[in-house]
Design a protein around this motif. Structure first.
Motif: not given
Length: 282
Positions: A136-156
């Motif tokens: 339940s606490h990971s959903i937001i983190s994963v969603r935000d990480a994906y958005r960041s990956q699409v926006q920056t092209g970097r996979t962290n």
């Protein structure tokens, strides 16, 4: 409109279809790249497609085109100004939750009770308490990480929270699944027929490749590996078709075979362990 960009990609000045193609070509790779997730010090990959995460290029272009009516944007584009449109990144919450729940089952130190199918036998494996992914606490983190990956092209690598977890499968449920499904399933050969063709699956080789069990809401449910079924079929039912609900003829598929297997695996006699796929169920 001219001068419209999405994440640095100029999609203006052409048709909507051209803009979609341009957007997919520029951002498709980063949008489909697996996310790197760290759970309890162990790094796991998560496919965006499996997790219900995507860049909706068509919706992005549609939204960008729809905002033509903003006077400021139109004037800006007429005088060579640049307008930045936001990408549309839908999230299938149900799919994301399911993907993280699956990940929780294989990450961390907690394990879920299950039944493994080995050559000639089924083995009950009790679960154990430990640490596991906090879904339940990971959903937001994963969603935000994906958005960041699409926006920056970097996979962290994203570190996800863990929490204490007890297995949901009790010993009583293990016993039930073993006695009601696993033991009967592995007791003998089964035969699946379609038209004038047939194939047998046995406990020594093929059934362990096909069968597994998955914990769902405290209950073990059998799972059939459709890819394994397809490989084992080796085209035995090629040319045989089944009339589906749409009234059309379809080749007999791994799904049809798996459905027939469900009843055959519970049979106690050779006759009961032989099932015929109905080619015209209507």
């Amino acid at each position: 409109p001219k001068g419209t960009t999405v994440l640095g990609v100029d999609i203006g000045g052409g048709t909507r279809d051209a803009a979609v193609i341009k957007l997919d070509a520029a951002l498709g790779k980063r949008a489909s790249a697996p996310l790197l997730l760290s759970v309890g010090g162990k790094t796991e990959e998560l496919s965006p497609d499996k997790a219900g995460l995507s860049l909706d290029s068509q919706a992005t272009v549609r939204d960008a085109a729809g905002s033509d009516y903003n006077p400021v944007s139109v004037i800006g584009s007429l005088f060579g100004g640049q307008r930045i449109a936001q990408p549309v990144i839908p999230v299938d919450q149900e799919k994301l939750s399911a993907a993280l729940t699956d990940l929780a089952g294989v990450s961390g130190s907690a394990t879920e009770g299950t039944i493994k199918f080995e050559p000639g036998r089924a083995v009950a494996v009790p679960g154990k308490s430990g640490q596991s992914l906090d879904v339940s606490h990971s959903i937001i983190s994963v969603r935000d990480a994906y958005r960041s990956q699409v926006q920056t092209g970097r996979t962290n690598t994203v570190e996800l929270p863990i929490a204490p977890r007890d297995p949901t499968i009790t010993q009583a449920e293990l016993d039930r699944a073993m006695n009601e499904f696993a033991k009967p399933a592995m007791s003998d050969l089964i035969t699946i027929k379609a038209g004038d063709k047939q194939i047998q699956f046995g406990p020594a080789k093929s059934l362990p490749k096909i069968l597994s069990m998955k914990a769902i809401d405290g209950r073990l449910v059998e799972v059939y590996d459709k890819k394994a079924i397809e490989e084992l079929l080796e085209g035995v039912f090629d040319g045989i078709t089944i009339t589906k609900g749409d009234g059309k003829q379809h080749p007999v598929s791994a799904d049809d075979v798996a459905q027939a297997m469900q009843k055959a695996l519970l049979g106690t006699t050779p006759a009961e362990r032989t099932q015929v796929i109905d080619l015209d169920p209507s």
